[in-house]
Design a protein around this motif. Sequence first.
Motif, mmCIF file in Angstrom:
data_model
loop_
_atom_site.group_PDB
_atom_site.id
_atom_site.type_symbol
_atom_site.label_atom_id
_atom_site.label_comp_id
_atom_site.label_asym_id
_atom_site.label_seq_id
_atom_site.Cartn_x
_atom_site.Cartn_y
_atom_site.Cartn_z
ATOM 1 N N LEU A 204 -7.733 18.422 13.012
ATOM 2 C CA LEU A 204 -9.162 18.202 12.776
ATOM 3 C C LEU A 204 -9.391 17.576 11.398
ATOM 4 N N TYR A 205 -10.480 16.835 11.285
ATOM 5 C CA TYR A 205 -10.880 16.197 10.020
ATOM 6 C C TYR A 205 -9.776 15.297 9.448
ATOM 7 N N VAL A 206 -9.238 14.432 10.270
ATOM 8 C CA VAL A 206 -8.178 13.517 9.813
ATOM 9 C C VAL A 206 -8.808 12.385 9.011
ATOM 10 N N ARG A 207 -8.366 12.251 7.772
ATOM 11 C CA ARG A 207 -8.983 11.284 6.852
ATOM 12 C C ARG A 207 -8.499 9.860 7.099
ATOM 13 N N GLY A 208 -9.364 8.934 6.678
ATOM 14 C CA GLY A 208 -8.983 7.519 6.768
ATOM 15 C C GLY A 208 -9.375 6.754 5.526
ATOM 16 N N ASP A 209 -9.884 7.467 4.507
ATOM 17 C CA ASP A 209 -10.528 6.767 3.400
ATOM 18 C C ASP A 209 -9.603 6.377 2.261
ATOM 19 N N ASN A 210 -8.719 7.255 1.835
ATOM 20 C CA ASN A 210 -7.907 6.909 0.657
ATOM 21 C C ASN A 210 -6.672 6.102 1.083
ATOM 22 N N PRO A 211 -6.032 5.428 0.139
ATOM 23 C CA PRO A 211 -4.900 4.553 0.500
ATOM 24 C C PRO A 211 -3.793 5.277 1.268
ATOM 25 N N ALA A 212 -3.499 6.518 0.869
ATOM 26 C CA ALA A 212 -2.418 7.256 1.541
ATOM 27 C C ALA A 212 -2.784 7.547 2.997
ATOM 28 N N ALA A 213 -4.048 7.968 3.200
ATOM 29 C CA ALA A 213 -4.498 8.282 4.567
ATOM 30 C C ALA A 213 -4.508 7.014 5.426
ATOM 31 N N ALA A 214 -4.985 5.930 4.832
ATOM 32 C CA ALA A 214 -5.039 4.668 5.580
ATOM 33 C C ALA A 214 -3.633 4.192 5.932
ATOM 34 N N LYS A 215 -2.717 4.318 4.979
ATOM 35 C CA LYS A 215 -1.320 3.883 5.230
ATOM 36 C C LYS A 215 -0.705 4.731 6.354
ATOM 37 N N LYS A 216 -0.958 6.022 6.278
ATOM 38 C CA LYS A 216 -0.419 6.920 7.313
ATOM 39 C C LYS A 216 -0.937 6.501 8.699
ATOM 40 N N GLN A 217 -2.221 6.206 8.762
ATOM 41 C CA GLN A 217 -2.799 5.797 10.059
ATOM 42 C C GLN A 217 -2.179 4.487 10.544
ATOM 43 N N HIS A 218 -1.967 3.560 9.611
ATOM 44 C CA HIS A 218 -1.350 2.287 10.014
ATOM 45 C C HIS A 218 0.109 2.491 10.434
ATOM 46 N N ASP A 219 0.832 3.312 9.646
ATOM 47 C CA ASP A 219 2.247 3.566 9.956
ATOM 48 C C ASP A 219 2.401 4.241 11.324
ATOM 49 N N GLU A 220 1.464 5.100 11.642
ATOM 50 C CA GLU A 220 1.554 5.840 12.910
ATOM 51 C C GLU A 220 0.822 5.116 14.048
ATOM 52 N N HIS A 221 0.431 3.881 13.775
ATOM 53 C CA HIS A 221 -0.242 3.036 14.786
ATOM 54 C C HIS A 221 -1.514 3.689 15.342
ATOM 55 N N LEU A 222 -2.205 4.399 14.460
ATOM 56 C CA LEU A 222 -3.475 5.005 14.873
ATOM 57 C C LEU A 222 -4.616 4.007 14.722
ATOM 58 N N ALA A 223 -4.608 3.281 13.604
ATOM 59 C CA ALA A 223 -5.693 2.323 13.360
ATOM 60 C C ALA A 223 -5.661 1.213 14.404
ATOM 61 N N PHE A 224 -6.830 0.782 14.822
ATOM 62 C CA PHE A 224 -7.015 -0.279 15.823
ATOM 63 C C PHE A 224 -6.389 0.067 17.174
ATOM 64 N N ASN A 225 -6.223 1.358 17.421
ATOM 65 C CA ASN A 225 -5.678 1.796 18.710
ATOM 66 C C ASN A 225 -6.501 2.964 19.243
ATOM 67 N N PRO A 226 -6.382 3.243 20.548
ATOM 68 C CA PRO A 226 -7.082 4.412 21.083
ATOM 69 C C PRO A 226 -6.742 5.663 20.275
ATOM 70 N N ASP A 227 -7.712 6.523 20.094
ATOM 71 C CA ASP A 227 -7.569 7.665 19.196
ATOM 72 C C ASP A 227 -6.735 8.766 19.863
ATOM 73 N N THR A 228 -5.436 8.752 19.584
ATOM 74 C CA THR A 228 -4.546 9.750 20.195
ATOM 75 C C THR A 228 -4.784 11.138 19.609
ATOM 76 N N ILE A 229 -5.297 11.193 18.397
ATOM 77 C CA ILE A 229 -5.619 12.505 17.798
ATOM 78 C C ILE A 229 -6.738 13.157 18.605
ATOM 79 N N GLN A 230 -7.758 12.382 18.901
ATOM 80 C CA GLN A 230 -8.864 12.892 19.725
ATOM 81 C C GLN A 230 -8.352 13.326 21.098
ATOM 82 N N GLN A 231 -7.484 12.513 21.678
ATOM 83 C CA GLN A 231 -6.972 12.829 23.020
ATOM 84 C C GLN A 231 -6.200 14.143 23.027
ATOM 85 N N LYS A 232 -5.328 14.338 21.999
ATOM 86 C CA LYS A 232 -4.542 15.584 21.941
ATOM 87 C C LYS A 232 -5.442 16.791 21.722
#
Lengths: 145, 404
Positions: free
Chosen positions: A71-99
Amino acid sequence: MPKKILFESAIHHLTRAAKRRTVVASGEQSTAISTFMQSLSFRHLGKQRLGIEWGGARPGRAELDYRGAELYVRGDNPAAAKKQHDEHLAFNPDTIQQKNQELFDDAIAQLLEWGGVLATGVRCEALSRVEAGGAASDDSAHEIH
Amino acid sequence: MFSTLSKATLAKAALFQNAPIYVQFYITARCNLTCQQCNIIYANSDVRECTLDEIKKIADNFATMGVAMVLLTGGEPFVRKDLPEIIRAFESRGVHVRMQTNGHATEEQIHAAVEAGGRDISISLDSLWPAAQDAINGGFARSWDEALRCMSTFSRYLPAKGSFASLGCVLQRDNLKYITDVIRFGTEISWFTSLVPVHVTTYDKPMNFRNFDQSLRWKPHEFPYVDAVLDEVRAMRNQGYLIYDSDQYLDDIKRFVRELPTTWRSRNGGVCDSPNLYFAVLPNGNFQPCCDHRLANEYPTYADDFPTIYRQSVFRREVREVTSACSGCMYGSYPEMSISMRFWKAKFERMKLFLTAPPEKRWPVSFETMLETAARIRLEDRPRVELPPPPATHRSSSLAIVQG
């Protein structure tokens, strides 16, 4: 007194999971789910553990361990954004929401079965039934009529 | 304050009621308060937050679609470290930004937001009594002071011309008596006030913004007191107090608290104007019809084809299925947008308010002056509508107006 954010979140996601069930249920089932949901009460049992109590023909209690929810997965700071990009979350269906949805969908399906509302056949590992004495049990067998 | 793009969309919406004038973007679910009446911070916690790259794509799409205004809300938008970049992304593309905050923002954050192009701010303020506000905010000490400090800072950085500042005030039992004090305070410091009645639901009908706390529901014996406050609010607006809400909206609040049908959806077959005039976006960028409802299918607003999807009849039908099953809301912006675009009286009121006679702002206002003004107004010896005790102990049906 500040509210407990994760506790309140879990309640909301559980109720929304029931609503998803209601949408696909028949008219009679939908009414039964609605009645069951209105009978619910919740307790905060500590870190990401939700106490659930229900009434109706088969009243009972259970505990939901929702540590598996993200819950409350961040996307704002550089580390959070990088993590989302590395895990292919950004620009993709929200697998966090699905789980998260899967966890709460399973939990409500199991509760509906224990409450005698619907025979869903779902077993939710994160949910344990509390017997009359108060101890949690993993006995999920319950007769549905 | 509005770009050419925003003005063109507003004009088109006024003529055809089919142009996206307003989008609520929940840029985060995180918040530093847990307000009594708010549920959205829990409801939206299950999705990830967009990255800035995705938000820039959303801004591209909104510019293509001609979105006139985006409300950056949350949670608390100022908890996002990249808020200034988000504001810039929309403003630089001609999409007007309104920010909604609980007032927990540092001077540096406020300065950066205004520098980025943010000229339109709404701050939550429900009472002039610090302890009452702190309790409504979830028991956070000095949260009322923080809100006033934030307002003072905005009044220092925002340009007096070409900006808009408003107080968002939730009408509920705990502050009914003090609503008119908030309006007086707002007017003295050149801030408009807008009212939203508390929204409550039950476990079998979860709606994202609505609270499950049944004790917040209005009781029948309280209806006349709500009416009296709303009538006073209306009279105050006619006297020149800065109140954003239209007559029709205020009258609909009376119906809403009684759980009766409201009028603002009547010109669209009893359904709201989502997505034609407005819609909402989840923290993960997915479209949703409004703050209360989600769609079963996911439509990311950052997707290249979202502007095309937005116009497709299949998509519109899916939204309509959800909105036509909704009992209706009184969330301020949605009803007011429908009222402004579909009812001539309100349309005329809006034009008069903002085009012909924009009120001059007496800015800046120091924090100390804000504190003094609030203290003076809340202690003024003046009749106030006060709720009676519950019927079990109160047998008179006459309206109680008390001094002080």
